[in-house]
Design an enzyme around this catalytic site. Sequence first.
Site, PDB file in Angstrom:
ATOM      1  N   ASP A  94      -9.080   2.627  -3.014  1.00  0.00           N
ATOM      2  CA  ASP A  94      -8.419   3.441  -2.000  1.00  0.00           C
ATOM      3  C   ASP A  94      -7.897   4.730  -2.656  1.00  0.00           C
ATOM      4  O   ASP A  94      -7.432   4.689  -3.788  1.00  0.00           O
ATOM      5  CB  ASP A  94      -7.260   2.618  -1.413  1.00  0.00           C
ATOM      6  CG  ASP A  94      -6.620   3.289  -0.210  1.00  0.00           C
ATOM      7  OD1 ASP A  94      -7.083   3.049   0.894  1.00  0.00           O
ATOM      8  OD2 ASP A  94      -5.653   4.058  -0.414  1.00  0.00           O
ATOM      9  N   ASP A 113       0.903   2.519   3.913  1.00  0.00           N
ATOM     10  CA  ASP A 113       0.035   3.629   3.505  1.00  0.00           C
ATOM     11  C   ASP A 113       0.873   4.896   3.296  1.00  0.00           C
ATOM     12  O   ASP A 113       0.470   5.994   3.691  1.00  0.00           O
ATOM     13  CB  ASP A 113      -1.096   3.868   4.501  1.00  0.00           C
ATOM     14  CG  ASP A 113      -2.224   4.717   3.902  1.00  0.00           C
ATOM     15  OD1 ASP A 113      -2.139   5.090   2.708  1.00  0.00           O
ATOM     16  OD2 ASP A 113      -3.183   5.019   4.637  1.00  0.00           O
ATOM     17  N   HIS A 153      -5.243  -1.060   6.127  1.00  0.00           N
ATOM     18  CA  HIS A 153      -5.116  -0.104   7.232  1.00  0.00           C
ATOM     19  C   HIS A 153      -6.253  -0.163   8.260  1.00  0.00           C
ATOM     20  O   HIS A 153      -6.846   0.854   8.604  1.00  0.00           O
ATOM     21  CB  HIS A 153      -4.849   1.328   6.755  1.00  0.00           C
ATOM     22  CG  HIS A 153      -5.836   1.958   5.812  1.00  0.00           C
ATOM     23  ND1 HIS A 153      -7.174   1.982   6.046  1.00  0.00           N
ATOM     24  CD2 HIS A 153      -5.647   2.630   4.658  1.00  0.00           C
ATOM     25  CE1 HIS A 153      -7.781   2.636   5.060  1.00  0.00           C
ATOM     26  NE2 HIS A 153      -6.869   3.039   4.209  1.00  0.00           N
ATOM     27  N   HIS A 213       1.226   5.161  -1.949  1.00  0.00           N
ATOM     28  CA  HIS A 213       0.725   6.171  -2.879  1.00  0.00           C
ATOM     29  C   HIS A 213       1.942   6.881  -3.465  1.00  0.00           C
ATOM     30  O   HIS A 213       2.600   7.654  -2.766  1.00  0.00           O
ATOM     31  CB  HIS A 213      -0.186   7.168  -2.151  1.00  0.00           C
ATOM     32  CG  HIS A 213      -1.387   6.520  -1.533  1.00  0.00           C
ATOM     33  ND1 HIS A 213      -2.553   6.308  -2.236  1.00  0.00           N
ATOM     34  CD2 HIS A 213      -1.602   6.009  -0.292  1.00  0.00           C
ATOM     35  CE1 HIS A 213      -3.443   5.708  -1.443  1.00  0.00           C
ATOM     36  NE2 HIS A 213      -2.879   5.512  -0.267  1.00  0.00           N
ATOM     37  N   LEU A 214       2.235   6.621  -4.725  1.00  0.00           N
ATOM     38  CA  LEU A 214       3.452   7.172  -5.333  1.00  0.00           C
ATOM     39  C   LEU A 214       3.163   8.415  -6.174  1.00  0.00           C
ATOM     40  O   LEU A 214       4.073   9.028  -6.708  1.00  0.00           O
ATOM     41  CB  LEU A 214       4.182   6.104  -6.143  1.00  0.00           C
ATOM     42  CG  LEU A 214       4.628   4.882  -5.314  1.00  0.00           C
ATOM     43  CD1 LEU A 214       5.429   3.906  -6.172  1.00  0.00           C
ATOM     44  CD2 LEU A 214       5.445   5.290  -4.090  1.00  0.00           C
ATOM     45  N   ARG A 215       1.891   8.776  -6.310  1.00  0.00           N
ATOM     46  CA  ARG A 215       1.458  10.093  -6.823  1.00  0.00           C
ATOM     47  C   ARG A 215       1.701  10.345  -8.312  1.00  0.00           C
ATOM     48  O   ARG A 215       1.252  11.365  -8.824  1.00  0.00           O
ATOM     49  CB  ARG A 215       2.097  11.238  -6.022  1.00  0.00           C
ATOM     50  CG  ARG A 215       1.902  11.157  -4.511  1.00  0.00           C
ATOM     51  CD  ARG A 215       0.439  11.153  -4.137  1.00  0.00           C
ATOM     52  NE  ARG A 215       0.234  11.333  -2.691  1.00  0.00           N
ATOM     53  CZ  ARG A 215      -0.822  10.894  -2.039  1.00  0.00           C
ATOM     54  NH1 ARG A 215      -1.785  10.239  -2.676  1.00  0.00           N
ATOM     55  NH2 ARG A 215      -0.953  11.100  -0.752  1.00  0.00           N
ATOM     56  N   HIS A 251       0.834  -1.209   0.000  1.00  0.00           N
ATOM     57  CA  HIS A 251       0.000   0.000   0.000  1.00  0.00           C
ATOM     58  C   HIS A 251       0.865   1.254   0.000  1.00  0.00           C
ATOM     59  O   HIS A 251       1.224   1.772   1.049  1.00  0.00           O
ATOM     60  CB  HIS A 251      -0.892  -0.042   1.246  1.00  0.00           C
ATOM     61  CG  HIS A 251      -1.971   0.994   1.266  1.00  0.00           C
ATOM     62  ND1 HIS A 251      -3.203   0.763   1.820  1.00  0.00           N
ATOM     63  CD2 HIS A 251      -2.009   2.280   0.816  1.00  0.00           C
ATOM     64  CE1 HIS A 251      -3.951   1.857   1.707  1.00  0.00           C
ATOM     65  NE2 HIS A 251      -3.238   2.791   1.102  1.00  0.00           N
TER      66      HIS A 251
HETATM   67 ZN   LIG Z   1      -7.041   4.173   2.481  1.00  0.00          ZN
END
Ligand SMILES: [Zn+2]
Length: 472
Positions: A169, A349, A254, A78-80, A76
Site C-alpha cells: 500500500d 487510512d 479500505h 501513513h505516518l510519513r 492502516h
Molecule cells: Zn491504499
Amino acid sequence: MTTPVMARAAGEVGVVVAELDIGPAWLVDPVTGREGPGEIVVRDGVVEAVTWLDGSEAAGADAGGVVVAPGFVDLHAHLREPGDEDAETIATGLAAAAHGGFTTVCAMPDTTPALDEPGVLARVRAAALASGSPVELLAHGAVTVGRAGAQLAALGELADAGVVGFTDDDAPIATAAILRNALAYAGALDLPIIDHAEDRGLTAGAEAHDGYVATVLGLRGWPAAAEESAVARDLAALADVVRDVPAARLHLTHLSTAGALDLVRRAKAAGLPVTCDVTPHHLALTDSWLAGARSWAWDEGADPWTDGAIAAAPYDPGLRVVPPLRSAADAAACLAALADGTADAVGTDHAPHTSVDTDVEFGAAAPGIPGLETALGVLLAAVDAGRLSLARAIAALTVGPGALIGGRSRRRSFGLAEGAPADLVVFDRSDSWTVLSDALASKGTRSPFLGRELRGRVLLTVADGRLAYENA
Ligand SMILES: [Zn+2]
C-alpha cells in the site's frame, strides 16, 4: 459536560498514571461482549479493578454519556517518516492517534525509503521512542523491494525484526504470481498479507467514482470493477495457496464497493482465511461531496443537485482519496458490512499531506486525508443515526484489528482486563467538538470534516499505563 470521571492522574504525556478512578461511566468490553455501567480503578499504570454496577450505584451512567473502552487499534496509518516529515512525523502522528483514542497504530511501509528491510523499522522505532508518546507503534513491512512490485522483500528478516504484516500500500500487489508467493511465505511466518485492491489497468488517469456525479462534473471515472476484479484475483490466489499453506492469511484494506464486500462475505462463508477493513470516510461520505453536498451518506437523497444538498463549492481537492468516495449504495454497503461483521475492522487510512500537495486542482491533488482524530466521531455519527451499534463500532476499533496483529502487540488484551497495564480511552458522547485545523495534532489538516461538529469528545487516552492524551 458531565464528568463523573475521575480523580485525575494529571501530568505530562508519557508519565505513568499513578492513580485514576473512572466512573460510574458506561463501560464497553468487546472481549466479553459486555457493556453497561461500571467503574475502573487504575493504580501505578495497572488496571486494578473493573467493577460492573447496577441499581442505584449505576445512576448517572448511560450509553449516551461518558464511555470507557479499550484503546483503539489502527491497522492502516501513513505516518510519513522517514522521508516526508513536512506532511507528518512519527511524533505528530502518535499525538494525533492519542487525540483520537488510538493506543496502537500500525504504520504503513510507503515511506522514503520504503520499510522493506529491518534498518528502516529501527529508524521508525527510534522516532517513536524519541517522541515520548506511550502509544504503541507497530509497522507493516513492504511485500516487494522498494514496493516496486518486482522482487519479494526479505519477509523473514522483517518478521524477525517484528513487523505485523506485509503490504505494498498505497499500491496493489503488482502481480498474482508475487501475491501467491507472498501469501505462502508470510503464511509460513504466521503473518498476514494486506492488499490495496486496485486493478491499475482500469484506474489510469481516473479521478472520481465512475458514476453520475463524475459524469456531471466531467471527472474521469474510477470504476467499481477496478476494486472488485482485484479482490476476485486476491481471493482466487488465497484459495489456491491455503491448500498447501493453511496458515496463509489475506487482509483487504479500505474496501469501498458493495461488490467487493459481497465477494469477501461469500469467501468468508466458504471458509477462506480472509479479513477486511473499511474506512470511516467511505461509509460516511459519498461522491456527492465532490459536487458540494455535505450530508452524511445515510441522509442523502438521490441527486445532490435537485435535493438542495449542495452546501459547498464543487471539486474540493481535499476530498480526493484512493479508492474514491463512492455512491450512497456503496457507502451503505460499507456500513452494513461493518455492522454484520463482514468488515472485521475500521482502518483510518490516515494519509496526511502538505498543503502544497492538496491546494491544487482536484485531479492533481495528492490523494488521502488525515483520519486518526475524526474516526471515532464519524463512527459515532453512524451510531447516533441508528445505523451501527456502539458495541460493534468499538469492536471494529479494538478486537477486530487486534485479532490481526495478535501476539505481536505488547497488549495482553484488547478488552478491559484487570491486572494488565491500562490501555483505554474515555470519551463523552454528550459532548461535541468542532474539527478545526488548530484542534488537530496531525500536521495534515486538510480534513473533509473541517468546520463540522463531531460528537464524542475524547477526554482521556491511556496507553500501556501511561498518559497519552488528556483533554485540557
Ligand atoms: Zn491504499
